[in-house]
Design a protein around this motif. Structure first.
Motif, PDB file in Angstrom:
ATOM      1  N   LYS A   1      -4.408   7.989  27.468  1.00 11.39           N
ATOM      2  CA  LYS A   1      -5.350   7.088  26.801  1.00 11.39           C
ATOM      3  C   LYS A   1      -5.639   7.608  25.398  1.00 11.39           C
ATOM      4  N   THR A   2      -5.495   6.727  24.424  1.00 15.90           N
ATOM      5  CA  THR A   2      -5.761   7.100  23.036  1.00 15.90           C
ATOM      6  C   THR A   2      -7.188   6.718  22.663  1.00 15.90           C
TER       7      THR A   2
ATOM      8  N   LYS B   1      -4.200  18.853  21.332  1.00 14.58           N
ATOM      9  CA  LYS B   1      -4.263  17.396  21.305  1.00 14.58           C
ATOM     10  C   LYS B   1      -3.283  16.849  20.267  1.00 14.58           C
ATOM     11  N   LYS B   2      -2.694  15.691  20.575  1.00 13.29           N
ATOM     12  CA  LYS B   2      -1.842  15.024  19.595  1.00 13.29           C
ATOM     13  C   LYS B   2      -2.714  14.069  18.790  1.00 13.29           C
ATOM     14  N   VAL B   3      -2.766  14.302  17.481  1.00 13.52           N
ATOM     15  CA  VAL B   3      -3.738  13.620  16.622  1.00 13.52           C
ATOM     16  C   VAL B   3      -3.044  12.886  15.482  1.00 13.52           C
ATOM     17  N   LEU B   4      -3.468  11.647  15.272  1.00 11.48           N
ATOM     18  CA  LEU B   4      -3.008  10.839  14.139  1.00 11.48           C
ATOM     19  C   LEU B   4      -4.177  10.600  13.205  1.00 11.48           C
TER      20      LEU B   4
ATOM     21  N   LYS C   1       6.566  -0.979  10.098  1.00 12.54           N
ATOM     22  CA  LYS C   1       5.846  -0.656  11.324  1.00 12.54           C
ATOM     23  C   LYS C   1       5.071   0.655  11.094  1.00 12.54           C
ATOM     24  N   LEU C   2       3.973   0.813  11.815  1.00  7.74           N
ATOM     25  CA  LEU C   2       3.175   2.035  11.664  1.00  7.74           C
ATOM     26  C   LEU C   2       4.032   3.278  11.884  1.00  7.74           C
ATOM     27  N   GLN C   3       4.876   3.237  12.896  1.00  2.00           N
ATOM     28  CA  GLN C   3       5.722   4.388  13.231  1.00  2.00           C
ATOM     29  C   GLN C   3       6.644   4.774  12.072  1.00  2.00           C
ATOM     30  N   ASP C   4       7.009   3.786  11.231  1.00  2.00           N
ATOM     31  CA  ASP C   4       7.946   4.035  10.129  1.00  2.00           C
ATOM     32  C   ASP C   4       7.339   4.841   8.989  1.00  2.00           C
ATOM     33  N   ILE C   5       6.006   4.834   8.869  1.00  2.00           N
ATOM     34  CA  ILE C   5       5.385   5.458   7.693  1.00  2.00           C
ATOM     35  C   ILE C   5       4.781   6.824   7.995  1.00  2.00           C
TER      36      ILE C   5
ATOM     37  N   LEU D   1       0.709   1.621  19.318  1.00  2.00           N
ATOM     38  CA  LEU D   1       0.729   3.076  19.302  1.00  2.00           C
ATOM     39  C   LEU D   1       0.679   3.657  20.706  1.00  2.00           C
ATOM     40  N   LYS D   2       1.513   4.678  20.930  1.00  2.00           N
ATOM     41  CA  LYS D   2       1.509   5.353  22.233  1.00  2.00           C
ATOM     42  C   LYS D   2       1.674   6.858  22.022  1.00  2.00           C
ATOM     43  N   GLY D   3       1.098   7.631  22.945  1.00  2.00           N
ATOM     44  CA  GLY D   3       1.367   9.064  22.955  1.00  2.00           C
ATOM     45  C   GLY D   3       0.392   9.930  22.196  1.00  2.00           C
TER      46      GLY D   3
END
Length: 248
Positions: free
Chosen positions: A2-3, A33-36, A68-72, A112-114
């Motif tokens: 869960k994000t 923690k994996k943080v964006l 896409k968000l993942q691309d940047i 977004l995942k992960g």
């Protein structure tokens, strides 16, 4: 996984908002923690402070639908960063006339995942971009200096959160208030803190961020204070905040 999406807001500039987003994010990543980090501020101070400004693609391109968000995303010192840019000013202007304008960021983040945490560094105003952050988030974090004028600003923030909760995001809640740039030697700082404790029902984190020169120096090196000088008071305070944040 869960994000948890957290909007870091304060409608005044120079209140430690970007500093808190970066250093809390860094401290959380050191806890595994994996943080964006999302730089939603057109001034893009977060991107500059982590030396990821001037990238080919930014959040503005994601809002436009050309990326896409993942691309940047850029990885730096264990953090993932979605860079901002001055082009977000144009995005903000164009959003005003769009139907469903408050949901753009929520839609973007739905892919977004992960990640354990997404921390959004909001503009220093209660703007359409900030509205997007509040609609996309589950929690709100408010960095606050212990000054008399900040009390007036805090009322505005609380009112805005309640309005967004009622109109767009019923699950939104105040995670808490982070006391920043704290100087225990100043009588006023202690008086304002005591007033807040007596009059606010919201959580005030017990980990206070002290005034610290290393916090001011770290952005010049494109690092969080934890990566710049892990033994400094600034690093210790944000590490303590991260541990308290995870438990809260």
């Amino acid at each position: 996984m869960k994000t948890t999406v957290v909007a870091v807001i304060n409608q005044k500039g120079g209140t430690g908002k970007t500093t808190t987003t970066i250093n809390l994010g860094s401290a959380l990543s050191k806890l595994g923690k994996k943080v964006l980090l999302l730089d939603l501020d057109p001034q893009s101070n977060l991107s500059y402070s982590l030396a990821v400004s001037g990238t080919d693609a930014t959040l503005a391109d994601v809002f436009l639908g050309s990326k896409k968000l993942q691309d940047i995303l850029v990885e730096k010192d264990g953090l993932w960063i979605a860079p901002g840019s001055n082009d977000l000013v144009d995005i903000e202007i164009s959003l005003v006339s769009q139907p469903d304008r408050e949901n753009f960021l929520k839609t973007i983040l739905s892919e977004l995942k992960g990640y354990d945490y997404v921390l959004i560094d909001c503009p220093p105003s209660l703007s359409v971009l900030t509205l997007n952050a509040l609609t996309a988030a589950q929690e709100v974090l408010v960095p606050l200096q212990m000054e008399v004028l900040t009390l007036q600003g805090l009322d505005q923030i609380m009112n805005t959160v309640q309005k967004v909760k009622k109109a767009f995001n019923p699950k939104l809640k105040i995670k808490g208030i982070v006391v920043v740039m704290f100087d225990i030697r100043r009588k006023l700082s202690l008086e304002v803190l005591e007033y807040l404790r007596e009059n606010l029902k919201e959580k005030i984190f017990s980990s206070h961020i002290r005034l610290n020169v290393k916090l001011a120096e770290a952005p010049s090196f494109g690092k969080s204070v934890i990566d710049y000088d892990g033994s400094s008071n600034g690093a210790k305070d944000y590490k303590a905040l991260a541990e308290e944040f995870v438990r809260a």
